[in-house]
Design an enzyme around this catalytic site. Structure first.
Site, mmCIF file in Angstrom:
data_model
loop_
_atom_site.group_PDB
_atom_site.id
_atom_site.type_symbol
_atom_site.label_atom_id
_atom_site.label_comp_id
_atom_site.label_asym_id
_atom_site.label_seq_id
_atom_site.Cartn_x
_atom_site.Cartn_y
_atom_site.Cartn_z
ATOM 1 N N GLU A 45 1.325 -6.771 18.287
ATOM 2 C CA GLU A 45 1.256 -5.443 18.882
ATOM 3 C C GLU A 45 0.832 -5.647 20.336
ATOM 4 O O GLU A 45 -0.160 -6.315 20.602
ATOM 5 C CB GLU A 45 0.224 -4.575 18.152
ATOM 6 N N ARG A 270 -6.603 -15.470 7.761
ATOM 7 C CA ARG A 270 -6.633 -15.537 9.222
ATOM 8 C C ARG A 270 -7.609 -16.593 9.693
ATOM 9 O O ARG A 270 -8.503 -17.017 8.976
ATOM 10 C CB ARG A 270 -6.944 -14.175 9.827
ATOM 11 N N LYS A 280 -9.075 -8.057 18.739
ATOM 12 C CA LYS A 280 -8.627 -7.613 20.068
ATOM 13 C C LYS A 280 -9.489 -6.468 20.568
ATOM 14 O O LYS A 280 -9.709 -6.334 21.765
ATOM 15 C CB LYS A 280 -7.156 -7.181 20.002
#
Ligand code: ATP
Ligand code: MG
Length: 569
Positions: A45, A270, A280
């Site tokens: 994104e 992850r 983020k």
């Protein structure tokens, strides 16, 4: 975990180790599930810069395709217009390229599919599988139920198809305010999986989109967009992180109901790193609060930060392979990342000499105006890198801590009456210690042995140690930026109630000093990497270096704490 990585290190990172996704692909070949095709995608994104966790995903997606003669698409998942921007798009493109990967002509944007996604939504409405809901966001939440309680159906759930079609069209035309209507999939309010309880698939948002401008005022939700984008691009293996495991039933539902190409979603754990925050949202906070100097601050775990710090693509790729792929959450030691950059730079970085904390030496028996050019090997690990000349003269600087007036037993460097080797120069012996009025040592008087030129023993006699130095007259002053962990704690999220990760910031994560360096370093080009002998790896800063006046960032020290942790030393 350490043991596993150690095993992989010994096997050599170039030999890929088996993991469950590689196994799935191998099995799919056997059953001919995809007609021998492997197509993956990396779907960021564009709401921030990429970080080392993304690097793992990039290496995995592109790596698997390369291993299998497949393809990887780069796709921007741009369905949240308020948070996304072209700056982020550009940085992501640059970073993926820099890591060494190529998506050919397959650069896509989910926003390219908005029209198609809209048509699919109309199709779902016509099938009686989606409806326009007038509940407020709070009401939708209240109706949703909990993990132990099933949800309540929306009063709008059984709206006739015609009415839904009309309302959805009006949503698109901008007839309604934000939050007044949403489009929801009609699945099952009693499902044990909350994601299946009539999830919202479209919402109204009057925002400028970085690509479609104000063409749209309804935007598809991530879960709905992602599976269909994968399908449109005929992705075979749609690899994502573990938190999407519970979303997979919805991913599959959408593709099954619409009867379109059905990509397979596969989840892996992850990457987490000690001393590092990776979300983020948190990284954006660090940037906006000016705790760091932008997304590419060398202390940031972003790819651009690591690049500026001096990391190489090869080191990051090797790191991504070493950490492996699994279904279990874990935290990787930051020391492993440093191990990877040391491994690479040890082979590739040119050596140079720099003195960070200078102590002057006068060589009393060296002629006052003599200047010599001595040969120094550029990289003992790679003799093809050749050699260079370094100037020598009567006055030199060494590191303060390479001298001790009263050395303890295991101190193998310079001390009164002791002889050491100056790297690539001469043997010197310390005869006199000069102090100022406060008793601080300000200078040493030494003699040299002219027969030891180049640093070779003239008669087989041995010296205690070898130290680095620069010629006082010839050395140049440069700025070094010594970087350390941005956070003091291995787990930055370990703070008391009411606290914040910012409470765990390391006040010494950046220390700027002036150092004396050999003159050849003044020609360093931005991004050029060096090993300052016995000091650490450094990289000429890409932005703040000027022609003939570089600024150096410390990439890593020479201390290999990883070898110690993994029990290798
Ligand atoms: P963050 O949670 O850090 O904000 P994100 O998941 O929201 O990241 P995306 O841009 O959606 O960021 O991520 C793009 C791809 O990178 C996704 O497939 C995502 O699963 C993967 N990814 C993100 N963070 C990590 C991580 N820490 N380790 C491995 N893969 C990751
Ligand atoms: Mg995401």
């Amino acid at each position: 975990m350490n043991k596993e990585i150690e095993k992989k290190q010994n096997e050599g990172a170039s030999a890929p180790t088996q993991h469950f996704i590689r196994q799935i692909i191998a099995d799919d070949y056997k059953t001919n599930k995809w007609g021998g095709r492997v197509q993956t995608r990396f779907p960021p994104e564009p709401n921030g810069y990429l970080h080392i966790g993304h690097a793992k995903s990039i290496c995995l997606n592109f790596g698997l395709a390369i291993e299998n003669n497949g393809l990887t698409n780069l796709r921007f998942d741009d369905t949240n217009p308020e948070k996304e921007s072209d700056e982020y798009v550009r940085s992501i493109i640059e970073d993926v390229k820099w890591l060494g990967f190529d998506w050919g002509d397959r650069l896509y944007y989910a926003s390219d599919y908005f029209e198609q996604l809209y048509d699919f939504a109309v199709q779902l409405i016509k099938m009686g599988k989606a409806f326009v809901c007038d509940l407020s966001p709070q009401e939708i939440k209240d109706y949703r139920g909990t993990l132990t309680e099933s949800g309540k159906e929306s009063p709008y759930r059984y709206r006739p198809v015609e009415e839904n079609l009309e309302l959805f069209e009006q949503m698109r035309q901008g007839k309604f305010p934000e939050e007044s209507h949403v489009l929801r999939a009609k699945i099952d309010m009693a499902s044990p999986n909350l994601n299946m309880r009539d999830p919202v698939i479209y919402r109204i948002k009057y925002a400028q989109h970085h690509r479609t401008g104000d063409k749209w005022c309804i935007y598809p939700m991530y879960d709905y967009t992602h599976c269909l984008s994968d399908s449109i691009e005929r992705i075979t293996h749609s690899i994502c992180t573990l938190e999407f495991e519970d979303h997979r039933p919805l991913y599959d539902w959408v593709l099954e109901e619409l009867d379109v190409f059905h990509s397979q979603q596969i989840e892996f754990a992850r990457l987490n790193l000690t001393y590092t925050v990776m979300s983020k949202r948190k990284l954006l906070e660090l940037v906006e609060s000016k705790v760091v100097n932008g997304w590419n601050d060398p202390r940031m775990p972003t790819i651009s930060g690591l690049r500026r710090r001096g990391f190489t693509p090869a080191a990051i790729r090797n790191f991504s392979e070493l950490v492996g792929v699994s279904k279990k959450e874990s935290v990787v030691d930051y020391a492993l990342l440093e191990y990877c950059i040391r491994e690479d730079l040890n082979k590739t970085a040119q050596r140079a000499m720099a003195v960070l904390n200078p102590l002057k030496i006068v060589i009393t028996n060296y002629p006052d105006d003599l200047e010599e050019e001595l040969d120094a090997i550029n990289n003992p690990e790679n003799l093809e890198a050749g050699s260079r000349k370094i100037p020598f003269s009567k006055e030199i600087y060494i590191e303060k801590d390479d001298f001790m007036e009263n050395p303890p037993k295991r101190f193998y460097r310079l001390a009164p009456g002791r002889e050491v080797r100056l790297r690539y120069a001469y043997f010197i012996t310390c005869n006199e210690v000069i102090k100022d009025e406060n008793g601080e040592i300000i200078e040493l008087r030494c003699t040299y042995d002219p027969a030891s030129r180049g640093g070779a023993s003239p008669d087989g006699r041995r010296v205690m140690g070898t130290i680095h130095w620069v010629s006082a007259r010839h050395s140049k002053k440069v700025e070094l930026r010594l970087y350390d962990h941005l956070f003091l704690k291995e787990d930055p999220y370990d703070f008391p109630e009411g606290g914040d990760v910012l409470d765990n910031l390391n006040p010494n994560s950046l220390v700027k000093i002036a150092a004396f360096v050999e003159p050849s370093l003044m020609k360093a080009k931005p991004t050029e990497r060096f090993q300052f002998e016995r000091v650490g790896y450094f990289c000429a800063d890409e932005y703040d270096s000027n022609e003939g006046q570089p600024v150096f960032n410390r990439t890593a020290t020479l201390r290999d704490s990883w070898a110690k942790i993994a029990g290798k030393s």
